[in-house]
Design an enzyme around this catalytic site. Structure first.
Site, PDB file in Angstrom:
ATOM      1  N   ARG A  44      30.907  -5.913 -11.947  1.00  0.00           N
ATOM      2  CA  ARG A  44      32.436  -5.284 -11.240  1.00  0.00           C
ATOM      3  C   ARG A  44      32.059  -6.277  -9.325  1.00  0.00           C
ATOM      4  O   ARG A  44      31.100  -7.345  -9.646  1.00  0.00           O
ATOM      5  CB  ARG A  44      31.085  -3.765 -11.402  1.00  0.00           C
ATOM      6  CG  ARG A  44      29.832  -4.192 -11.622  1.00  0.00           C
ATOM      7  CD  ARG A  44      28.500  -4.603 -11.676  1.00  0.00           C
ATOM      8  NE  ARG A  44      28.415  -4.708  -9.692  1.00  0.00           N
ATOM      9  CZ  ARG A  44      28.390  -5.370  -8.826  1.00  0.00           C
ATOM     10  NH1 ARG A  44      27.730  -6.662  -8.873  1.00  0.00           N
ATOM     11  NH2 ARG A  44      28.244  -5.161  -7.561  1.00  0.00           N
ATOM     12  N   GLY A  45      31.509  -5.316  -8.671  1.00  0.00           N
ATOM     13  CA  GLY A  45      32.028  -5.743  -7.532  1.00  0.00           C
ATOM     14  C   GLY A  45      33.775  -6.001  -6.705  1.00  0.00           C
ATOM     15  O   GLY A  45      33.864  -7.078  -8.265  1.00  0.00           O
ATOM     16  N   ALA A  46      33.685  -5.415  -5.944  1.00  0.00           N
ATOM     17  CA  ALA A  46      35.154  -6.118  -5.473  1.00  0.00           C
ATOM     18  C   ALA A  46      35.362  -7.836  -5.819  1.00  0.00           C
ATOM     19  O   ALA A  46      36.630  -7.900  -6.330  1.00  0.00           O
ATOM     20  CB  ALA A  46      35.543  -5.947  -4.296  1.00  0.00           C
ATOM     21  N   ARG A  88      40.451  -1.144 -12.239  1.00  0.00           N
ATOM     22  CA  ARG A  88      39.803   0.002 -11.149  1.00  0.00           C
ATOM     23  C   ARG A  88      40.914  -0.160  -9.488  1.00  0.00           C
ATOM     24  O   ARG A  88      40.698  -1.452  -8.947  1.00  0.00           O
ATOM     25  CB  ARG A  88      38.578  -0.862 -10.532  1.00  0.00           C
ATOM     26  CG  ARG A  88      37.404  -0.715 -11.545  1.00  0.00           C
ATOM     27  CD  ARG A  88      35.978  -0.914 -11.707  1.00  0.00           C
ATOM     28  NE  ARG A  88      35.179  -0.186 -10.511  1.00  0.00           N
ATOM     29  CZ  ARG A  88      33.943   0.124 -10.410  1.00  0.00           C
ATOM     30  NH1 ARG A  88      33.572  -1.113 -10.493  1.00  0.00           N
ATOM     31  NH2 ARG A  88      33.783   0.756  -9.472  1.00  0.00           N
ATOM     32  N   ASP A 233      34.139  -2.879   0.143  1.00  0.00           N
ATOM     33  CA  ASP A 233      35.407  -2.846  -1.779  1.00  0.00           C
ATOM     34  C   ASP A 233      36.718  -2.895  -1.205  1.00  0.00           C
ATOM     35  O   ASP A 233      37.588  -3.784  -1.235  1.00  0.00           O
ATOM     36  CB  ASP A 233      35.271  -1.737  -2.032  1.00  0.00           C
ATOM     37  CG  ASP A 233      34.223  -2.218  -3.163  1.00  0.00           C
ATOM     38  OD1 ASP A 233      32.933  -1.643  -2.204  1.00  0.00           O
ATOM     39  OD2 ASP A 233      34.185  -1.990  -4.152  1.00  0.00           O
ATOM     40  N   ASN A 243      33.067   1.298   0.469  1.00  0.00           N
ATOM     41  CA  ASN A 243      31.368   0.704  -0.284  1.00  0.00           C
ATOM     42  C   ASN A 243      30.651   1.426  -1.050  1.00  0.00           C
ATOM     43  O   ASN A 243      31.022   3.416  -0.580  1.00  0.00           O
ATOM     44  CB  ASN A 243      30.519  -0.179   0.744  1.00  0.00           C
ATOM     45  CG  ASN A 243      29.867  -1.287   0.028  1.00  0.00           C
ATOM     46  OD1 ASN A 243      30.887  -2.007  -0.993  1.00  0.00           O
ATOM     47  ND2 ASN A 243      28.744  -1.253   0.193  1.00  0.00           N
ATOM     48  N   LYS A 244      30.234   1.314  -1.438  1.00  0.00           N
ATOM     49  CA  LYS A 244      29.310   2.202  -2.866  1.00  0.00           C
ATOM     50  C   LYS A 244      29.126   3.180  -2.252  1.00  0.00           C
ATOM     51  O   LYS A 244      28.137   3.633  -0.990  1.00  0.00           O
ATOM     52  CB  LYS A 244      28.448   1.173  -3.218  1.00  0.00           C
ATOM     53  CG  LYS A 244      27.629   1.992  -4.144  1.00  0.00           C
ATOM     54  CD  LYS A 244      27.994   2.356  -5.268  1.00  0.00           C
ATOM     55  CE  LYS A 244      28.884   1.442  -6.362  1.00  0.00           C
ATOM     56  NZ  LYS A 244      29.877   2.081  -7.360  1.00  0.00           N
TER      57      LYS A 244
HETATM   58  O1  MRU Z   1      31.244   0.501  -8.733  1.00  0.00           O
HETATM   59  P1  MRU Z   1      30.591  -1.506  -7.867  1.00  0.00           P
HETATM   60  O2  MRU Z   1      29.104  -1.236  -8.361  1.00  0.00           O
HETATM   61  O3  MRU Z   1      31.937  -2.365  -8.232  1.00  0.00           O
HETATM   62  O4  MRU Z   1      30.938  -1.316  -6.706  1.00  0.00           O
HETATM   63  C1  MRU Z   1      30.471  -2.238  -5.641  1.00  0.00           C
HETATM   64  C2  MRU Z   1      29.892  -2.273  -4.124  1.00  0.00           C
HETATM   65  O5  MRU Z   1      30.648  -1.445  -3.957  1.00  0.00           O
HETATM   66  C3  MRU Z   1      29.792  -3.680  -3.761  1.00  0.00           C
HETATM   67  O6  MRU Z   1      29.021  -3.723  -2.738  1.00  0.00           O
HETATM   68  C4  MRU Z   1      31.048  -3.715  -3.353  1.00  0.00           C
HETATM   69  O7  MRU Z   1      32.113  -4.257  -4.215  1.00  0.00           O
HETATM   70  C5  MRU Z   1      31.009  -5.407  -2.076  1.00  0.00           C
HETATM   71  S1  MRU Z   1      30.516  -6.712  -3.057  1.00  0.00           S
HETATM   72  C6  MRU Z   1      30.391  -8.454  -2.932  1.00  0.00           C
END
Ligand code: MRU
Length: 345
Positions: A44-46, A88, A233, A243-244
């Site tokens: 996970r993480g964009a 996603r 994201d 973002n999250k």
């Molecule tokens: O749902 P996730 O864990 O994939 O969400 C991740 C985030 O929101 C991060 O802050 C974002 O992807 C940036 S990661 C460098």
């Protein structure tokens, strides 16, 4: 340190659902398994999802190379790529990486040539993301005020091709001796902060404190943090940033307390095709992520759930956006346009 890598004919990735208690490495050899790993947030993480998507296209090409003519191969690969890109919806990097891969496949002379070129391209996507993060780390560390910083979710090597975005900035500033302390939110409901960011900070030897998401206002009111920095994201052309979930609350609180609120993200997260955050497709996830903790139901039966995985922070709350090509300042329509039209460096 990398959370994902190419292992000759398969992808190796660190299963983030098992962290921090167990370090489990998965070896995936078909694109369907990578799609499942993305949906289940094993990766996970964009930016990391973008890298996984690129390797998934290589795996699909590996399976399809016997499909006959180049036209038949490319048609089937396009279908697989579409499935991968849809795993996603909110992060810009996944669709961006898959598009980059598909362009390579279309230009290749044969399925075999495509497979070679796609493998090299996926590895380049990961390497370039890591390099971008290191550049952002330097630019962002120079920008952060000295003292303590607050961050949200996980944006370290676990969320990227390597090193990290916002957490890369934080760790660079920590190594510079500029930061005295890092505050990390738990990041409900899936606890990326408590499980992943706290783990990364401990491995890096940075002094860190974990707080419930709802404690951020009190932390700021007590003057404990001098800045906040998070990842992204998807960033719209006007600087609105997805973002999250919980990022928006932090940004509004930061403004109220006159604390600069920064975003760190590679240009692959910037989506110049959308003019504002209103156009961002925000992912809704299963209610069980909120009603259950570690597989155990904690919420009363029958209650309905609002489990939107991300929120959109309006650009007016963002002091600067750090990218590998430079730091964008408000107004973002102009600064992001200039950065996106510029070359790296
Ligand atoms: O749902 P996730 O864990 O994939 O969400 C991740 C985030 O929101 C991060 O802050 C974002 O992807 C940036 S990661 C460098």
């Amino acid at each position: 340190m990398r959370c994902i890598d190419w292992a000759g004919d398969r992808v190796r990735l660190l299963d983030q659902t098992c962290l921090p208690s167990d370090e489990v490495w998965l070896e995936l050899s078909d694109h369907g398994s990578v799609i499942a790993a993305i949906k289940e947030m094993r990766i996970r993480g964009a930016p990391a999802i973008g890298v996984a998507g690129a390797y998934a296209v290589v795996l699909a090409a590996q399976q399809l190379r016997g499909a006959g003519s180049k036209a038949a191969f490319v048609a089937q690969l396009d279908t697989a790529a579409q499935e991968i890109a849809n795993a996603r919806p909110t992060g810009a990097n996944l669709a961006w990486a898959v598009r980059r891969m598909i362009d390579v496949a279309h230009k290749a002379a044969s399925p075999e040539a495509a497979l070679t070129a796609l493998t090299a391209e996926a590895r380049a996507i990961q390497r370039q993301d890591e390099e971008a993060n290191r550049r952002m780390g330097r630019l962002g560390a120079d920008l952060l005020p000295a003292g303590a910083v607050l961050t949200h979710c996980n944006t370290g090597f676990l969320a990227t091709g390597g090193y990290g975005t916002a957490l890369g900035v934080i760790l660079t500033a920590w190594c510079d001796g500029k930061l005295k302390h890092v505050y990390a939110t738990e990041t409900r409901p899936l606890l990326q902060g408590a499980r992943l960011t706290a783990w990364e900070l401990a491995r890096a030897g940075a002094e860190a404190t974990l707080l419930p998401d709802s404690a951020a206002g009190e932390l700021m009111r007590r003057g404990k943090v001098q800045s906040a920095i998070v990842g992204a994201d998807r960033i719209a052309a006007n600087g609105d940033t997805a973002n999250k979930i919980g990022t928006y609350v932090l940004a509004v609180l930061a403004k109220e307390h006159r604390i600069p609120f920064y975003i760190a993200a590679p240009t692959s997260t910037v989506d110049m095709t959308i003019s504002s955050g209103r156009e961002i497709n925000v992912e809704e996830r299963a209610p069980e992520e909120v009603t259950h903790l570690a597989g155990q139901r904690v919420a009363a039966q029958g209650v309905s759930v609002f489990n939107t995985a991300f929120d959109v922070t309006p650009a007016k709350y963002i002091a600067a956006i750090v990218t590998e090509r430079g730091v964008a300042a408000p107004p973002y329509e102009a600064s992001l346009k200039t950065l996106m039209e510029s070359r790296d460096g």
